[in-house]
Design a protein around this motif. Structure first.
Motif, mmCIF file in Angstrom:
data_model
loop_
_atom_site.group_PDB
_atom_site.id
_atom_site.type_symbol
_atom_site.label_atom_id
_atom_site.label_comp_id
_atom_site.label_asym_id
_atom_site.label_seq_id
_atom_site.Cartn_x
_atom_site.Cartn_y
_atom_site.Cartn_z
ATOM 1 N N ILE A 53 0.842 -1.198 0.000
ATOM 2 C CA ILE A 53 0.000 0.000 0.000
ATOM 3 C C ILE A 53 0.879 1.250 0.000
ATOM 4 C CG2 ILE A 53 -1.716 1.335 1.310
ATOM 5 C CD1 ILE A 53 -3.100 -1.056 0.328
ATOM 6 N N GLY A 54 1.963 1.223 0.772
ATOM 7 C CA GLY A 54 2.875 2.366 0.830
ATOM 8 C C GLY A 54 3.495 2.684 -0.520
ATOM 9 N N TYR A 61 0.951 9.361 -5.581
ATOM 10 C CA TYR A 61 1.023 10.647 -4.886
ATOM 11 C C TYR A 61 -0.232 10.896 -4.054
ATOM 12 C CZ TYR A 61 4.835 11.261 -8.178
ATOM 13 O OH TYR A 61 5.995 11.084 -8.912
ATOM 14 N N LEU A 62 -0.633 9.866 -3.322
ATOM 15 C CA LEU A 62 -1.814 9.945 -2.472
ATOM 16 C C LEU A 62 -1.441 9.587 -1.039
ATOM 17 C CD1 LEU A 62 -4.421 8.061 -4.706
ATOM 18 C CD2 LEU A 62 -4.277 10.528 -4.333
ATOM 19 N N ALA A 63 -2.292 9.996 -0.115
ATOM 20 C CA ALA A 63 -2.102 9.621 1.283
ATOM 21 C C ALA A 63 -2.297 8.114 1.432
ATOM 22 C CB ALA A 63 -3.100 10.364 2.167
ATOM 23 N N HIS A 64 -1.620 7.557 2.412
ATOM 24 C CA HIS A 64 -1.722 6.130 2.687
ATOM 25 C C HIS A 64 -3.179 5.732 2.934
ATOM 26 C CE1 HIS A 64 -0.958 2.285 4.703
ATOM 27 N NE2 HIS A 64 0.238 2.308 4.140
ATOM 28 N N SER A 65 -3.890 6.557 3.701
ATOM 29 C CA SER A 65 -5.288 6.237 4.031
ATOM 30 C C SER A 65 -6.185 6.247 2.793
ATOM 31 C CB SER A 65 -5.824 7.216 5.072
ATOM 32 O OG SER A 65 -5.756 8.549 4.582
ATOM 33 N N THR A 66 -5.958 7.191 1.897
ATOM 34 C CA THR A 66 -6.736 7.263 0.649
ATOM 35 C C THR A 66 -6.464 6.042 -0.204
ATOM 36 O OG1 THR A 66 -6.610 9.671 0.696
ATOM 37 C CG2 THR A 66 -7.181 8.653 -1.412
ATOM 38 N N THR A 67 -5.206 5.650 -0.278
ATOM 39 C CA THR A 67 -4.826 4.484 -1.064
ATOM 40 C C THR A 67 -5.427 3.217 -0.468
ATOM 41 O OG1 THR A 67 -2.779 5.622 -1.639
ATOM 42 C CG2 THR A 67 -2.870 3.264 -2.099
ATOM 43 N N THR A 68 -5.451 3.131 0.845
ATOM 44 C CA THR A 68 -6.074 1.977 1.509
ATOM 45 C C THR A 68 -7.549 1.884 1.142
ATOM 46 O OG1 THR A 68 -4.498 2.063 3.342
ATOM 47 C CG2 THR A 68 -6.587 0.919 3.756
ATOM 48 N N ASP A 69 -8.252 3.020 1.128
ATOM 49 C CA ASP A 69 -9.664 3.033 0.733
ATOM 50 C C ASP A 69 -9.841 2.532 -0.701
ATOM 51 O OD1 ASP A 69 -10.367 4.039 3.207
ATOM 52 O OD2 ASP A 69 -10.600 6.114 2.501
ATOM 53 N N VAL A 71 -7.812 0.531 -2.401
ATOM 54 C CA VAL A 71 -7.538 -0.908 -2.435
ATOM 55 C C VAL A 71 -8.692 -1.690 -1.815
ATOM 56 C CG1 VAL A 71 -6.009 -2.747 -1.591
ATOM 57 C CG2 VAL A 71 -5.039 -0.655 -2.585
ATOM 58 N N ASP A 72 -9.292 -1.156 -0.748
ATOM 59 C CA ASP A 72 -10.461 -1.808 -0.138
ATOM 60 C C ASP A 72 -11.571 -1.993 -1.169
ATOM 61 O OD1 ASP A 72 -9.240 -1.917 2.356
ATOM 62 O OD2 ASP A 72 -10.334 -0.178 3.166
ATOM 63 N N LYS A 73 -11.845 -0.941 -1.939
ATOM 64 C CA LYS A 73 -12.907 -1.007 -2.954
ATOM 65 C C LYS A 73 -12.541 -1.970 -4.077
ATOM 66 C CE LYS A 73 -14.701 3.499 -1.829
ATOM 67 N NZ LYS A 73 -14.542 4.911 -2.008
ATOM 68 N N LEU A 74 -11.281 -1.943 -4.496
ATOM 69 C CA LEU A 74 -10.841 -2.874 -5.539
ATOM 70 C C LEU A 74 -10.913 -4.319 -5.048
ATOM 71 C CD1 LEU A 74 -7.778 -0.952 -7.017
ATOM 72 C CD2 LEU A 74 -9.967 -1.404 -8.171
ATOM 73 N N GLU A 75 -10.570 -4.509 -3.790
ATOM 74 C CA GLU A 75 -10.625 -5.868 -3.241
ATOM 75 C C GLU A 75 -12.069 -6.342 -3.100
ATOM 76 O OE1 GLU A 75 -8.136 -8.363 0.023
ATOM 77 O OE2 GLU A 75 -8.921 -6.441 0.721
ATOM 78 N N SER A 76 -12.961 -5.460 -2.671
ATOM 79 C CA SER A 76 -14.367 -5.861 -2.537
ATOM 80 C C SER A 76 -15.003 -6.148 -3.905
ATOM 81 C CB SER A 76 -15.175 -4.810 -1.778
ATOM 82 O OG SER A 76 -15.339 -3.641 -2.561
ATOM 83 N N GLY A 77 -14.456 -5.553 -4.962
ATOM 84 C CA GLY A 77 -14.927 -5.834 -6.321
ATOM 85 C C GLY A 77 -14.217 -7.007 -6.970
ATOM 86 N N ASN A 78 -13.348 -7.666 -6.221
ATOM 87 C CA ASN A 78 -12.577 -8.821 -6.697
ATOM 88 C C ASN A 78 -11.612 -8.487 -7.834
ATOM 89 O OD1 ASN A 78 -13.739 -10.724 -4.864
ATOM 90 N ND2 ASN A 78 -15.589 -10.684 -6.138
ATOM 91 N N TYR A 79 -11.091 -7.254 -7.839
ATOM 92 C CA TYR A 79 -10.093 -6.857 -8.829
ATOM 93 C C TYR A 79 -8.681 -7.150 -8.328
ATOM 94 C CZ TYR A 79 -13.890 -4.324 -11.092
ATOM 95 O OH TYR A 79 -15.059 -3.999 -11.716
ATOM 96 N N VAL A 80 -8.488 -7.042 -7.002
ATOM 97 C CA VAL A 80 -7.190 -7.307 -6.383
ATOM 98 C C VAL A 80 -7.408 -8.125 -5.116
ATOM 99 C CG1 VAL A 80 -6.187 -5.137 -7.242
ATOM 100 C CG2 VAL A 80 -7.155 -5.221 -4.932
ATOM 101 N N LYS A 81 -6.293 -8.630 -4.586
ATOM 102 C CA LYS A 81 -6.343 -9.308 -3.286
ATOM 103 C C LYS A 81 -5.107 -8.925 -2.495
ATOM 104 C CE LYS A 81 -4.209 -13.493 -5.054
ATOM 105 N NZ LYS A 81 -4.348 -14.891 -5.320
ATOM 106 N N ARG A 82 -5.221 -9.046 -1.183
ATOM 107 C CA ARG A 82 -4.097 -8.794 -0.283
ATOM 108 C C ARG A 82 -3.569 -10.144 0.199
ATOM 109 N NH1 ARG A 82 -7.730 -4.494 1.719
ATOM 110 N NH2 ARG A 82 -6.635 -2.507 1.743
#
Length: 147
Positions: A53-54, A61-69, A71-82
């Motif tokens: 995420i970092g 060029y985004l805040a860590h928290s924004t990027t986490t959000d 990735v959360d949405k991409l993961e919930s849409g099954n586009y990525v996984k952690r």
């Protein structure tokens, strides 16, 4: 070497072409539950499978928290996984799922079709020189960027 006006013209042309290609390809996103910013993140994940995420935040060029959000949405849409890193269990890596790969390929296919259309009227000589010239400019931009 180009004079200043020629360099200004080249910059404007490259900027506009890149924008047109990007916008045209992103028409695909209208048929999916993914925003343009989420798609940019998806592209970065695709370029470096197993990105933190970092790293993603830095590249976008985004805040860590924004990027986490994002990735959360991409993961919930099954586009990525952690996943936990095999080498360092403290690290959580984001990687691409098949659905993510499919949407990227759809966008790339649309971009390729668009590029074929906008270059169809080039002369044979222009068609022969364009790929090599662009590749050379790209390599030089990467060399200078990473010096």
């Amino acid at each position: 070497m180009y004079d200043e006006q020629e360099t200004i013209s080249i910059e404007k042309s490259l900027r506009y072409i890149a924008s047109h290609v990007r916008v045209n390809g992103r028409e695909i996103l209208k048929h999916h539950d993914i925003s343009p910013l989420q798609f940019v993140a998806l592209q970065w994940v695709g370029d470096k499978d197993g990105i933190t995420i970092g790293e993603l935040a830095n590249r976008m060029y985004l805040a860590h928290s924004t990027t986490t959000d994002i990735v959360d949405k991409l993961e919930s849409g099954n586009y990525v996984k952690r996943n936990r890193s095999e080498k360092d269990k403290r690290l959580v890596l984001v990687s691409m799922e098949d659905k993510g790969k499919e949407i990227i390929q759809q966008v790339i296919d649309k971009r390729i079709d668009y590029i074929a259309k906008i270059t169809a009227h080039l002369s044979e000589a222009e068609r022969e020189v364009l790929p090599g010239a662009l590749e050379h400019v790209l390599k030089e931009s990467e060399r200078i960027s990473y010096e």
